[in-house]
Design an enzyme around this catalytic site. Sequence first.
Site, PDB file in Angstrom:
ATOM      1  N   ASP A  77       0.839  -1.203   0.000  1.00 50.18           N
ATOM      2  CA  ASP A  77       0.000   0.000   0.000  1.00 50.18           C
ATOM      3  C   ASP A  77       0.875   1.254   0.000  1.00 50.18           C
ATOM      4  O   ASP A  77       1.981   1.242   0.526  1.00 50.18           O
ATOM      5  CB  ASP A  77      -0.898  -0.029   1.250  1.00 50.18           C
ATOM      6  N   HIS A  96       2.756   3.609  -9.012  1.00 48.27           N
ATOM      7  CA  HIS A  96       2.576   2.185  -9.328  1.00 48.27           C
ATOM      8  C   HIS A  96       3.808   1.635 -10.054  1.00 48.27           C
ATOM      9  O   HIS A  96       4.194   0.487  -9.836  1.00 48.27           O
ATOM     10  CB  HIS A  96       1.315   1.990 -10.171  1.00 48.27           C
ATOM     11  N   LEU A 137      10.556 -20.935  -5.080  1.00 47.11           N
ATOM     12  CA  LEU A 137       9.680 -19.999  -4.362  1.00 47.11           C
ATOM     13  C   LEU A 137       8.327 -20.021  -5.059  1.00 47.11           C
ATOM     14  O   LEU A 137       8.270 -19.939  -6.289  1.00 47.11           O
ATOM     15  CB  LEU A 137      10.263 -18.568  -4.426  1.00 47.11           C
TER      16      LEU A 137
HETATM   17  C1  FPP Z   1      -1.638   0.411  -3.299  1.00 39.55           C
HETATM   18  O1  FPP Z   1      -1.316   1.697  -3.606  1.00 39.55           O
HETATM   19  C2  FPP Z   1      -1.264  -0.604  -4.245  1.00 39.55           C
HETATM   20  C3  FPP Z   1      -2.078  -1.185  -5.191  1.00 39.55           C
HETATM   21  C4  FPP Z   1      -3.387  -0.701  -5.605  1.00 39.55           C
HETATM   22  C5  FPP Z   1      -1.689  -2.434  -5.826  1.00 39.55           C
HETATM   23  C6  FPP Z   1      -0.252  -2.760  -5.844  1.00 39.55           C
HETATM   24  C7  FPP Z   1       0.280  -2.669  -7.213  1.00 39.55           C
HETATM   25  C8  FPP Z   1       1.583  -2.607  -7.526  1.00 39.55           C
HETATM   26  C9  FPP Z   1       2.651  -2.684  -6.541  1.00 39.55           C
HETATM   27  C10 FPP Z   1       2.000  -2.466  -8.949  1.00 39.55           C
HETATM   28  C11 FPP Z   1       1.691  -3.598  -9.880  1.00 39.55           C
HETATM   29  C12 FPP Z   1       1.811  -4.956  -9.288  1.00 39.55           C
HETATM   30  C13 FPP Z   1       2.517  -5.986  -9.807  1.00 39.55           C
HETATM   31  C14 FPP Z   1       2.487  -7.314  -9.164  1.00 39.55           C
HETATM   32  C15 FPP Z   1       3.353  -5.838 -10.993  1.00 39.55           C
HETATM   33  P1  FPP Z   1      -2.471   2.767  -3.515  1.00 39.55           P
HETATM   34  O2  FPP Z   1      -2.734   3.234  -4.909  1.00 39.55           O
HETATM   35  O3  FPP Z   1      -3.660   2.204  -2.799  1.00 39.55           O
HETATM   36  O4  FPP Z   1      -1.785   3.861  -2.643  1.00 39.55           O
HETATM   37  P2  FPP Z   1      -2.498   4.995  -1.771  1.00 39.55           P
HETATM   38  O5  FPP Z   1      -3.272   4.285  -0.694  1.00 39.55           O
HETATM   39  O6  FPP Z   1      -1.350   5.773  -1.244  1.00 39.55           O
HETATM   40  O7  FPP Z   1      -3.377   5.775  -2.715  1.00 39.55           O
END
Ligand code: FPP
Length: 241
Positions: A17, A34, A128
């Site tokens: 997150d 992202h 893994l």
């Molecule tokens: C949270 O950040 C994260 C996500 C919505 C998903 C996680 C995605 C990635 C790490 C990138 C793609 C994944 C892979 C496996 C290649 P948020 O947008 O909720 O952050 P915020 O709460 O600060 O807005």
Amino acid sequence: MNSDLPRIPSHVAIIMDGNGRWARKRMLNRVKGHERGTETVRTIVRASREVGIPFLTLYAFSTENWSRPRAEVMTLMSLLKRFLNNERAEMMENDIRLNAIGDIGRLPEDVRSTLSKTLEMTADNKGLHLTLSLSYGSRSEIVHMVRQIAEKAASGMLDPQEITEKTVSDHLYTRHMPDPDLLIRTSGEMRISNFLLWQIAYSELFITETLWPDFNRDEYLDILSAYGRRDRRFGKVAETS
Ligand code: FPP
């Protein structure tokens, strides 16, 4: 294998997150967050393989994430596709088996076919087990499990009196893996967000303020080391008391 760690968890689950906040702090578009978050995924997968963790499960896209603006959803899907295409060779080299849990049928066709290709190619790897939770929601997984068990009971295949905790576990998407020993959440929120609700009953929780794009190998190793020092009692009393 890393001999400096007192106890290696069999299964680490991570709620990644903070990508959006990381970008906002730098006056950047959320997409940048992202993108950097995807780099962190690479780092953490590598570190997990290096220290010999058998199972790593990442919360990459939740059922709730479909409600984000269409452009952001498309960005996440294309990052996922790029990740799968770019990492396939390294997964083969490092003996990583990819697995995916969630409502995979909801993913766009091109992402699904890239995913299937990677799943098939890595199916015999043993080093893994990397699981991506995609279009995943724990309550929906539980509804799916209840339906399957109810259908078996209704058709006489299963006696309701013989349903045990193992029956439930055996009908979840995670049936082929142990429950997580350790659940990490980045960016400081104190919630579980519909992730592996049944499976984390006895998991050790670590919540760090670090935003996912800033999370790195050193902090991960520190958490693994702190996990090794925790006294896991599973509701019992400590052995020394
Ligand atoms: C949270 O950040 C994260 C996500 C919505 C998903 C996680 C995605 C990635 C790490 C990138 C793609 C994944 C892979 C496996 C290649 P948020 O947008 O909720 O952050 P915020 O709460 O600060 O807005």
